[in-house]
Design a protein around this motif. Structure first.
Motif, PDB file in Angstrom:
ATOM      1  N   UNK A 342     -95.268 -43.941  13.322  1.00 40.01           N
ATOM      2  CA  UNK A 342     -95.355 -45.139  12.502  1.00 40.01           C
ATOM      3  C   UNK A 342     -95.896 -46.309  13.297  1.00 40.01           C
ATOM      4  N   UNK A 343     -96.384 -47.297  12.581  1.00 38.27           N
ATOM      5  CA  UNK A 343     -96.870 -48.531  13.210  1.00 38.27           C
ATOM      6  C   UNK A 343     -95.969 -49.685  12.785  1.00 38.27           C
ATOM      7  N   UNK A 344     -95.498 -50.445  13.768  1.00 38.07           N
ATOM      8  CA  UNK A 344     -94.727 -51.657  13.527  1.00 38.07           C
ATOM      9  C   UNK A 344     -95.607 -52.848  13.877  1.00 38.07           C
ATOM     10  N   UNK A 345     -95.916 -53.670  12.879  1.00 41.08           N
ATOM     11  CA  UNK A 345     -96.759 -54.850  13.075  1.00 41.08           C
ATOM     12  C   UNK A 345     -95.905 -56.096  12.900  1.00 41.08           C
ATOM     13  N   UNK A 346     -95.622 -56.774  14.011  1.00 43.34           N
ATOM     14  CA  UNK A 346     -94.836 -58.009  14.002  1.00 43.34           C
ATOM     15  C   UNK A 346     -95.817 -59.170  14.139  1.00 43.34           C
ATOM     16  N   UNK A 347     -96.009 -59.899  13.059  1.00 43.02           N
ATOM     17  CA  UNK A 347     -97.073 -60.894  12.980  1.00 43.02           C
ATOM     18  C   UNK A 347     -96.497 -62.270  12.689  1.00 43.02           C
ATOM     19  N   UNK A 348     -96.892 -63.223  13.525  1.00 38.11           N
ATOM     20  CA  UNK A 348     -96.466 -64.606  13.379  1.00 38.11           C
ATOM     21  C   UNK A 348     -97.506 -65.337  12.534  1.00 38.11           C
ATOM     22  N   UNK A 349     -97.143 -65.869  11.350  1.00 39.62           N
ATOM     23  CA  UNK A 349     -98.139 -66.551  10.513  1.00 39.62           C
ATOM     24  C   UNK A 349     -98.735 -67.751  11.236  1.00 39.62           C
ATOM     25  N   UNK A 350    -100.064 -67.861  11.204  1.00 46.49           N
ATOM     26  CA  UNK A 350    -100.769 -68.846  12.011  1.00 46.49           C
ATOM     27  C   UNK A 350    -101.682 -69.706  11.150  1.00 46.49           C
ATOM     28  N   UNK A 351    -101.587 -71.031  11.308  1.00 45.12           N
ATOM     29  CA  UNK A 351    -102.537 -71.996  10.762  1.00 45.12           C
ATOM     30  C   UNK A 351    -102.829 -71.776   9.284  1.00 45.12           C
TER      31      UNK A 351
END
Length: 510
Positions: A342-351
């Protein structure tokens, strides 16, 4: 006569080695400051500022007499700037280090043009090669207005503050940072010719031809502004060489590529390379914190047998959509791993106030949903997508990845590629874009990828997941050793050494 110089975690301060040069008076200049302000029970209270740049530079405060000049961004920041009459105030970091903070309050329209039109997306997109040149950008009078009334005016405001601080401390060295402040050094130089000025550029420097996206006066102003410094720092030799070529082609500077110098307007600027890094001891301490351990327990309870991790901001330069497509191709070619990887994508919302960024976030969400709809089973979701700023969860994922995917289109450095291997406990493999700044340091121990080659990225994921254990371990240990030796303290020391070299040639300056 020519002047001559030879030759992220948001939650903790950077450490500086005990071997740093003797304390000196420094004026640090950046758009974001080390603290921001909020009201609590009617009182203005300082809170730690965010961002990797601010974190790295905090180490200067502990060992030097620092005045930090930054934008007053929030309403409470502007309130403090008004209460102080625009002058510096005494402030203290959480670790007890004292410094002076001067917040510059810009006009709202000027700052909006400066930040949301010119700095982001124009300069950021240009310096990360993000424009689709057949369609964008379409430059018109609005850009020129944003440049003149926004970017230039805000830079003039910073320069005014620097000049006033230099009047109080004539011997202080000025340390500018990043793409927000390209014009400020020239404004200062015109008023204080003997000032000692350095500028560090934290993002890629594109090749000369790509600067032709901008009108000639603007691209000249940018290069002339940087050439007003005594020293100009970059993360990689690649970005430094591009700068020297562009300074020669676009500004007419006389560049010595062997000595990494550029002569312009009766001065000589030194271009240097200092890859920014992290504080290993601080990261290792944070990895043992209860917040991280709790996040790790949750992750371990739900993780698949093999885990691919990416930790990024939702910035188009991070190439997240292509990364999801590469994972799709990998799953398509290897049905035997369904339910296991599996892929875990931890993404911080930017601009998200900028349309290009909000549109890219929507594209990320659509792509993850499309891949999941195609492959999802009752007990297995191929891509787990989390869009929030969750630093403990990111550190937990660092510890648990089997493969770390960093496939940035272009990146000035990419500290995730240094942070995650340091903490990993599963002999994880780094898959690294050849256009990330960290590739110059870590590429020999990573599985390299062309960020535009989706099929190649799928093959790289398979190669990383299939790699023998001994090879995985050797690569990871090599990256760790490099990061421990070349830490953020070494980066700080390199910057200070540049200032020493320039200050040592003070008699040669006009």
């Amino acid at each position: 006569m020519l002047s001559a110089c030879p030759g992220r975690p948001d939650s903790h301060p950077a450490r500086v080695r005990e071997t740093v040069a003797e304390p000196r008076k420094l004026i640090v200049v950046s758009n974001r400051g080390p603290v921001t302000y909020a009201r609590e029970n009617g009182e203005l209270v300082a809170r730690r500022g965010g961002g990797g740049l601010v974190t790295a530079l905090r180490g200067l405060v502990a060992h030097h007499d620092v005045t930090w000049i930054a934008s007053a961004i929030s309403e409470d920041d502007r309130a403090l700037a008004a209460e102080s009459g625009g002058e510096a105030v005494d402030e203290t970091l959480a670790n007890g280090s004292a410094f002076r903070l001067r917040l510059v309050a810009h006009d709202d329209p000027a700052y909006d043009w400066f930040y949301n039109v010119v700095s982001n997306p124009m300069l950021w997109f240009l310096q990360h090669y993000l424009w689709e040149l057949a369609y964008t950008p379409s430059l018109d009078i609005a850009l020129q207005n944003a440049w003149d009334e926004g970017y230039a005016r805000v830079n003039e405001g910073f320069a005014d503050a620097v000049v006033e601080e230099l009047e109080l401390e004539p011997g202080a060295a000025v340390f500018f940072h990043d793409y927000h402040l390209y014009l400020a050094p020239r404004f200062v130089r015109e008023r204080v010719p003997d000032a000692l000025l350095a500028h560090f550029v934290h993002i890629p420097w594109p090749q000369p031809d790509y600067w032709h996206v901008l009108p000639d006066p603007i691209r000249r102003d940018i290069h002339q502004g940087l050439l007003a410094n005594d020293a100009i720092g970059f993360h990689t030799h690649r970005w430094k060489l591009n700068f020297l070529r562009a300074a020669s082609d676009l500004a007419g500077a006389d560049c010595n590529f062997a000595e990494s110098t550029a002569e312009y307007d009766g001065r000589r600027a030194l271009a240097t390379v200092h890859p920014i890094s992290i504080d290993p001891a601080e990261f290792e301490e944070l990895a043992r914190s209860e917040a991280v351990l709790a996040a790790e327990r949750e992750l371990v309870a739900r993780r698949p047998e093999r885990l691919i991790v990416r930790v990024d901001r939702t910035d188009p330069s991070k190439n997240i959509v292509r990364g999801f497509r590469a994972f799709e191709l990998y799953l398509d070619a290897h049905p035997e791993v369904h339910g296991m990887v599996g892929m875990l994508a931890l993404l911080d919302p930017s601009r998200q106030d900028i349309p290009e960024y909000s549109e890219y976030l929507a594209a990320i969400q659509r792509e993850a949903r499309r891949v999941n709809d195609r492959f999802q089973q009752s007990s297995w979701t191929p891509i787990e997508l989390s869009i929030e700023d969750n630093f403990p969860a990111a550190l937990a994922a660092y510890k648990q990845f089997d493969v770390l995917l960093v496939n940035a289109i272009f990146d000035g450095m990419n500290l995730v590629s240094k942070e995650a291997p340091l903490l990993n406990e599963r002999d994880g493999v780094l898959v690294l874009s050849e256009n990330a700044g960290s590739y110059e340091e870590l590429g020999g121990w990573a599985v390299d990828v062309n960020p535009f080659d989706v099929a190649g990225q799928a093959e790289a994921l398979h190669h990383a997941l299939s790699m023998p254990a001994a090879d995985r371990r050797a690569r990871l240990e090599a990256i760790r050793a490099h990061v421990r030796e070349h830490d953020v303290a070494a980066w700080v020391e390199g910057q200070l050494a540049d200032l020493d070299r320039c200050a040592g040639n003070a008699l040669l300056r006009d």
